[in-house]
Write a protein that holds these residues in place. Structure first.
Motif, PDB file in Angstrom:
ATOM      1  N   ALA A  32       0.835  -1.210   0.000  1.00 45.81           N
ATOM      2  CA  ALA A  32       0.000   0.000   0.000  1.00 45.81           C
ATOM      3  C   ALA A  32       0.865   1.255   0.000  1.00 45.81           C
ATOM      4  O   ALA A  32       0.561   2.224  -0.702  1.00 45.81           O
ATOM      5  N   LYS A  33       1.948   1.247   0.770  1.00 42.60           N
ATOM      6  CA  LYS A  33       2.831   2.411   0.849  1.00 42.60           C
ATOM      7  C   LYS A  33       3.615   2.639  -0.439  1.00 42.60           C
ATOM      8  O   LYS A  33       3.917   3.773  -0.786  1.00 42.60           O
ATOM      9  N   LYS A  34       3.931   1.593  -1.163  1.00 41.01           N
ATOM     10  CA  LYS A  34       4.691   1.773  -2.407  1.00 41.01           C
ATOM     11  C   LYS A  34       3.788   2.240  -3.541  1.00 41.01           C
ATOM     12  O   LYS A  34       4.238   2.930  -4.437  1.00 41.01           O
ATOM     13  N   GLY A  35       2.511   1.887  -3.498  1.00 38.40           N
ATOM     14  CA  GLY A  35       1.601   2.291  -4.568  1.00 38.40           C
ATOM     15  C   GLY A  35       2.108   1.831  -5.920  1.00 38.40           C
ATOM     16  O   GLY A  35       2.432   0.661  -6.103  1.00 38.40           O
ATOM     17  N   ASP A  36       2.229   2.770  -6.870  1.00 38.86           N
ATOM     18  CA  ASP A  36       2.690   2.450  -8.220  1.00 38.86           C
ATOM     19  C   ASP A  36       4.212   2.439  -8.346  1.00 38.86           C
ATOM     20  O   ASP A  36       4.741   2.119  -9.396  1.00 38.86           O
ATOM     21  N   ARG A  37       4.891   2.818  -7.278  1.00 37.93           N
ATOM     22  CA  ARG A  37       6.353   2.839  -7.307  1.00 37.93           C
ATOM     23  C   ARG A  37       6.916   1.437  -7.087  1.00 37.93           C
ATOM     24  O   ARG A  37       6.213   0.536  -6.630  1.00 37.93           O
TER      25      ARG A  37
END
Length: 171
Positions: A32-37
């Motif tokens: 969730a914290k990385k998202g699209d990264r």
């Protein structure tokens, strides 16, 4: 006194195996914290958002001068398991030496793969055999260079056996 011979080995598990609820939660948090990264950064991580896992969480600093991994934060459950504070120690300094070498290799593998890795760590000394699961999650301040790793362990009902292993392996 010479340390007792011990056996240390690991089996890689499917990252989405769903056997370890605490590891599943921290993996979902990391995703969730990385998202699209490719990776979240250390600044994205708020330990207050996973307080239940904190006793079994470590923050590891990565140094590329000669690839080393230094513990910057080590949960109280890990202090109890190893019988000492790991903060400031290098992964290679973990005891017994074959355990430290295995952990160092796993961290290097996470850097090389640029992905989370889940292992079942199996430990034996004398007639004591025990195990625990550990996930390694990469972090990057710039989205390219992995500068930190977060690990979370699932000891299930093995905490006392793990403490005994590390005590006996040093004796």
């Amino acid at each position: 006194m010479t340390p007792k011979p011990s056996t240390v080995r690991a089996v890689e598990l499917d990252i989405d195996c769903k056997r370890y609820p605490e590891i599943d939660r921290i993996l979902a948090y990391w995703r969730a914290k990385k998202g699209d990264r490719e990776f979240p950064s250390r600044a994205d991580i708020d330990p207050l958002e996973f307080t239940r896992a904190l006793p079994r969480v470590m923050m590891v600093e990565v140094s590329y001068d000669s690839l080393e991994f230094r513990y910057r934060v080590a949960g109280t459950g890990l202090f109890a398991m190893h019988g000492r504070d790991l903060t400031g120690k290098l992964a290679r300094e973990l005891e017994p030496p074959e355990f430290g070498a295995l952990i160092h290799r796993h961290y290097a593998e996470a850097i090389e793969r640029r992905a989370p890795i889940l292992h079942l760590i199996e430990l034996t000394v004398d007639y004591l055999a025990t195990s625990y699961a550990r996930i390694i999650l990469p972090l990057s301040i710039d989205g390219k260079v992995i500068d930190r790793l977060i690990t979370c362990e699932a000891h299930e009902d093995h905490a006392l056996a793990l403490q005994k292993f590390f005590r006996q392996a040093k004796a």
